[in-house]
Design a protein around this motif. Structure first.
Motif, PDB file in Angstrom:
ATOM      1  N   GLU A  66       0.807  -1.219   0.000  1.00 24.89           N
ATOM      2  CA  GLU A  66       0.000   0.000   0.000  1.00 24.89           C
ATOM      3  C   GLU A  66       0.845   1.276   0.000  1.00 24.89           C
ATOM      4  O   GLU A  66       0.530   2.228  -0.696  1.00 24.89           O
ATOM      5  N   ARG A  67       1.872   1.276   0.792  1.00 22.91           N
ATOM      6  CA  ARG A  67       2.723   2.472   0.867  1.00 22.91           C
ATOM      7  C   ARG A  67       3.832   2.468  -0.173  1.00 22.91           C
ATOM      8  O   ARG A  67       4.468   3.494  -0.419  1.00 22.91           O
ATOM      9  N   ASN A  68       4.099   1.309  -0.778  1.00 26.78           N
ATOM     10  CA  ASN A  68       5.099   1.184  -1.836  1.00 26.78           C
ATOM     11  C   ASN A  68       6.468   1.708  -1.390  1.00 26.78           C
ATOM     12  O   ASN A  68       7.159   2.411  -2.125  1.00 26.78           O
ATOM     13  N   VAL A  69       6.857   1.345  -0.147  1.00 25.28           N
ATOM     14  CA  VAL A  69       8.134   1.824   0.366  1.00 25.28           C
ATOM     15  C   VAL A  69       9.292   1.071  -0.281  1.00 25.28           C
ATOM     16  O   VAL A  69       9.111  -0.018  -0.848  1.00 25.28           O
ATOM     17  N   ALA A  70      10.462   1.640  -0.193  1.00 28.72           N
ATOM     18  CA  ALA A  70      11.662   0.980  -0.709  1.00 28.72           C
ATOM     19  C   ALA A  70      12.030  -0.199   0.177  1.00 28.72           C
ATOM     20  O   ALA A  70      11.627  -0.278   1.337  1.00 28.72           O
ATOM     21  N   ALA A  71      12.830  -1.101  -0.376  1.00 29.78           N
ATOM     22  CA  ALA A  71      13.246  -2.279   0.388  1.00 29.78           C
ATOM     23  C   ALA A  71      13.991  -1.885   1.655  1.00 29.78           C
ATOM     24  O   ALA A  71      13.801  -2.481   2.718  1.00 29.78           O
ATOM     25  N   ALA A  72      14.843  -0.858   1.550  1.00 27.65           N
ATOM     26  CA  ALA A  72      15.610  -0.425   2.725  1.00 27.65           C
ATOM     27  C   ALA A  72      14.691   0.105   3.817  1.00 27.65           C
ATOM     28  O   ALA A  72      14.952  -0.101   5.009  1.00 27.65           O
ATOM     29  N   THR A  73      13.614   0.778   3.423  1.00 28.84           N
ATOM     30  CA  THR A  73      12.675   1.313   4.405  1.00 28.84           C
ATOM     31  C   THR A  73      11.930   0.184   5.112  1.00 28.84           C
ATOM     32  O   THR A  73      11.761   0.199   6.338  1.00 28.84           O
ATOM     33  N   GLN A  74      11.493  -0.824   4.342  1.00 27.34           N
ATOM     34  CA  GLN A  74      10.813  -1.959   4.960  1.00 27.34           C
ATOM     35  C   GLN A  74      11.765  -2.716   5.893  1.00 27.34           C
ATOM     36  O   GLN A  74      11.366  -3.140   6.982  1.00 27.34           O
ATOM     37  N   ASN A  75      13.011  -2.854   5.498  1.00 26.21           N
ATOM     38  CA  ASN A  75      13.998  -3.532   6.354  1.00 26.21           C
ATOM     39  C   ASN A  75      14.234  -2.760   7.644  1.00 26.21           C
ATOM     40  O   ASN A  75      14.426  -3.357   8.713  1.00 26.21           O
ATOM     41  N   GLN A  76      14.227  -1.438   7.551  1.00 28.32           N
ATOM     42  CA  GLN A  76      14.399  -0.612   8.746  1.00 28.32           C
ATOM     43  C   GLN A  76      13.242  -0.821   9.715  1.00 28.32           C
ATOM     44  O   GLN A  76      13.447  -0.955  10.932  1.00 28.32           O
ATOM     45  N   ALA A  77      12.015  -0.866   9.175  1.00 22.41           N
ATOM     46  CA  ALA A  77      10.842  -1.117  10.012  1.00 22.41           C
ATOM     47  C   ALA A  77      10.928  -2.508  10.651  1.00 22.41           C
ATOM     48  O   ALA A  77      10.631  -2.682  11.837  1.00 22.41           O
ATOM     49  N   LEU A  78      11.333  -3.500   9.866  1.00 27.61           N
ATOM     50  CA  LEU A  78      11.481  -4.858  10.378  1.00 27.61           C
ATOM     51  C   LEU A  78      12.516  -4.905  11.506  1.00 27.61           C
ATOM     52  O   LEU A  78      12.286  -5.529  12.546  1.00 27.61           O
ATOM     53  N   ASN A  79      13.656  -4.253  11.302  1.00 32.68           N
ATOM     54  CA  ASN A  79      14.708  -4.250  12.323  1.00 32.68           C
ATOM     55  C   ASN A  79      14.209  -3.644  13.632  1.00 32.68           C
ATOM     56  O   ASN A  79      14.526  -4.135  14.721  1.00 32.68           O
ATOM     57  N   ALA A  80      13.435  -2.577  13.519  1.00 29.73           N
ATOM     58  CA  ALA A  80      12.908  -1.917  14.716  1.00 29.73           C
ATOM     59  C   ALA A  80      11.954  -2.837  15.470  1.00 29.73           C
ATOM     60  O   ALA A  80      12.002  -2.929  16.706  1.00 29.73           O
ATOM     61  N   ILE A  81      11.085  -3.524  14.746  1.00 36.15           N
ATOM     62  CA  ILE A  81      10.094  -4.397  15.381  1.00 36.15           C
ATOM     63  C   ILE A  81      10.764  -5.630  15.989  1.00 36.15           C
ATOM     64  O   ILE A  81      10.426  -6.054  17.100  1.00 36.15           O
ATOM     65  N   VAL A  82      11.735  -6.193  15.283  1.00 37.14           N
ATOM     66  CA  VAL A  82      12.475  -7.338  15.819  1.00 37.14           C
ATOM     67  C   VAL A  82      13.222  -6.922  17.080  1.00 37.14           C
ATOM     68  O   VAL A  82      13.259  -7.660  18.079  1.00 37.14           O
ATOM     69  N   PHE A  83      13.816  -5.743  17.065  1.00 38.86           N
ATOM     70  CA  PHE A  83      14.512  -5.225  18.251  1.00 38.86           C
ATOM     71  C   PHE A  83      13.540  -5.103  19.426  1.00 38.86           C
ATOM     72  O   PHE A  83      13.868  -5.478  20.559  1.00 38.86           O
ATOM     73  N   LEU A  84      12.349  -4.588  19.165  1.00 41.89           N
ATOM     74  CA  LEU A  84      11.342  -4.416  20.211  1.00 41.89           C
ATOM     75  C   LEU A  84      11.008  -5.753  20.870  1.00 41.89           C
ATOM     76  O   LEU A  84      11.030  -5.874  22.105  1.00 41.89           O
ATOM     77  N   TYR A  85      10.693  -6.747  20.038  1.00 43.20           N
ATOM     78  CA  TYR A  85      10.283  -8.039  20.591  1.00 43.20           C
ATOM     79  C   TYR A  85      11.453  -8.804  21.206  1.00 43.20           C
ATOM     80  O   TYR A  85      11.339  -9.366  22.299  1.00 43.20           O
ATOM     81  N   ASP A  86      12.578  -8.801  20.516  1.00 41.67           N
ATOM     82  CA  ASP A  86      13.704  -9.622  20.949  1.00 41.67           C
ATOM     83  C   ASP A  86      14.440  -9.003  22.140  1.00 41.67           C
ATOM     84  O   ASP A  86      14.672  -9.654  23.167  1.00 41.67           O
ATOM     85  N   LYS A  87      14.817  -7.725  22.022  1.00 45.32           N
ATOM     86  CA  LYS A  87      15.676  -7.089  23.023  1.00 45.32           C
ATOM     87  C   LYS A  87      14.903  -6.436  24.167  1.00 45.32           C
ATOM     88  O   LYS A  87      15.380  -6.405  25.304  1.00 45.32           O
ATOM     89  N   VAL A  88      13.725  -5.865  23.852  1.00 49.22           N
ATOM     90  CA  VAL A  88      13.002  -5.103  24.867  1.00 49.22           C
ATOM     91  C   VAL A  88      11.985  -5.974  25.607  1.00 49.22           C
ATOM     92  O   VAL A  88      11.963  -6.016  26.838  1.00 49.22           O
ATOM     93  N   LEU A  89      11.146  -6.686  24.845  1.00 52.15           N
ATOM     94  CA  LEU A  89      10.083  -7.475  25.468  1.00 52.15           C
ATOM     95  C   LEU A  89      10.492  -8.913  25.757  1.00 52.15           C
ATOM     96  O   LEU A  89       9.826  -9.601  26.531  1.00 52.15           O
ATOM     97  N   GLY A  90      11.565  -9.382  25.127  1.00 43.97           N
ATOM     98  CA  GLY A  90      12.006 -10.759  25.341  1.00 43.97           C
ATOM     99  C   GLY A  90      11.029 -11.785  24.825  1.00 43.97           C
ATOM    100  O   GLY A  90      10.882 -12.872  25.393  1.00 43.97           O
ATOM    101  N   ILE A  91      10.356 -11.456  23.706  1.00 46.55           N
ATOM    102  CA  ILE A  91       9.355 -12.350  23.104  1.00 46.55           C
ATOM    103  C   ILE A  91       9.848 -12.748  21.715  1.00 46.55           C
ATOM    104  O   ILE A  91      10.161 -11.875  20.901  1.00 46.55           O
ATOM    105  N   PRO A  92       9.926 -14.053  21.391  1.00 47.59           N
ATOM    106  CA  PRO A  92      10.334 -14.454  20.034  1.00 47.59           C
ATOM    107  C   PRO A  92       9.376 -13.891  18.985  1.00 47.59           C
ATOM    108  O   PRO A  92       8.152 -13.897  19.191  1.00 47.59           O
ATOM    109  N   VAL A  93       9.934 -13.404  17.897  1.00 51.64           N
ATOM    110  CA  VAL A  93       9.112 -12.824  16.829  1.00 51.64           C
ATOM    111  C   VAL A  93       8.261 -13.891  16.160  1.00 51.64           C
ATOM    112  O   VAL A  93       7.124 -13.644  15.772  1.00 51.64           O
TER     113      VAL A  93
END
Length: 322
Positions: A66-93
């Protein structure tokens, strides 16, 4: 995020604390929180603990489709969410392999000739001309040029130290010979104003992480002064008033305007000068591994894109036309 109440304020504090424990840059902190907040809002302000792989896939797929973002932008969003679950909440993605990935179309960077780069720089006033010269002459990113401090320029060894660059890495790069006198004069003016106790220097400069607490006087010492200071004073993360460096957006605007005035006719910007640094070094016979180190690339494949810009990626094949 006012509608999220104290729960999300607490979450933001958790994210900030873990990011700083891992010594990520302030830009990474800002970027990660932007995407975490976007993810939460996308799902109706639900707490991430109530969500999982399904919601992550939906968000990342929406960004791509829908937003047609670049691959690098989607990867940045993914990295942030993985960091949230893995490092902050301690929940496997969990399994998010079903995510629609943004496409990464092969694009060659825009580069300038040496003459075009010099024409662009000639259109800039101080201190932007010196900053642009460092981007072209030393391969600095725009944010790296703005963050330089007095102590980062070593005239005796003709090197510039880039601290906390992309990926949180330090590196050294060339101190261009033609800039020696300009830099010495520029730094001399800063030193003279500092010695005369110019009111601008009464306010300490911003310092990385907990350095201000460890060395209370460092923010007013000469070596920690910004090479390209801003005249604006702003509160730091602790609420203390500090002096910051010139904002990257100011440099970007100045360079964009200079590109138009120069008549180059290319879609150039600050990063174009860094691209041109790399291609010029390779064109003049520099080893690609050396260029990789000077640019601070962790993967040589990133540096190899410049060989294609030069047309040297064809293994000696020549056209049958002649």
């Amino acid at each position: 995020m006012a509608s999220t109440g104290s729960t999300n304020l607490k979450l933001r504090d958790q994210v900030r604390r873990v990011i700083r424990l891992n010594r990520y840059s302030i830009r990474t902190e800002q970027s990660y929180w932007y995407w975490i907040r976007f993810y939460i809002r996308f799902h109706g302000v639900r707490h991430p603990q109530e969500m999982g792989p399904k919601e992550i896939q939906e968000f990342l797929t929406w960004l791509a489709v829908e937003r047609n973002v670049a691959a690098a932008t989607q990867n940045q969003a993914l990295n942030a969410i993985v960091f949230l679950y893995d490092k902050v909440l301690g929940i496997p993605v969990g399994d998010i392999s079903g995510t629609t990935r943004a496409k990464r179309p092969p694009r060659l960077p825009v580069v300038l000739t040496h003459d075009e780069a010099m024409r662009l720089i000639a259109e800039l006033s101080s201190p932007y001309d010196l900053m642009a010269s460092l981007m072209y002459g030393a391969g600095l990113r725009v944010v790296e040029s703005t963050r330089l401090r007095i102590k980062d320029v070593d005239f005796s060894r003709s090197i510039i130290t880039v601290r906390d660059g992309k990926g949180g890495k330090d590196r050294t790069t060339l101190l261009p010979g033609p800039l020696l006198e300009k830099l010495k004069n520029h730094m001399g003016r800063i030193q003279a104003e500092w010695k005369m106790a110019n009111p601008d220097y009464w306010v300490p400069v911003s310092l990385p992480f907990a350095l201000a607490r460890k060395y209370p006087n460092a923010g007013q010492s000469l070596e920690w002064q910004w090479l390209f200071p801003s005249h604006d004073c702003v509160p730091d993360e602790s609420g203390n008033i500090v002096r910051h460096h010139i904002h990257t957006s100011s440099v970007q605007k100045a360079v964009k305007a200079a590109v138009k005035r120069s008549g180059i006719g290319k879609a150039a910007g600050c990063h174009t000068l860094r691209h041109t640094f790399a291609t010029e070094l390779l064109r003049r016979g520099s080893d690609i591994r050396t260029v990789q180190e000077l640019l601070g690339h962790s993967d040589i494949r990133t540096t190899q894109i410049y060989t294609h810009v030069l047309g040297q990626g064809f293994a000696g094949v020549s056209s049958p036309l002649g």
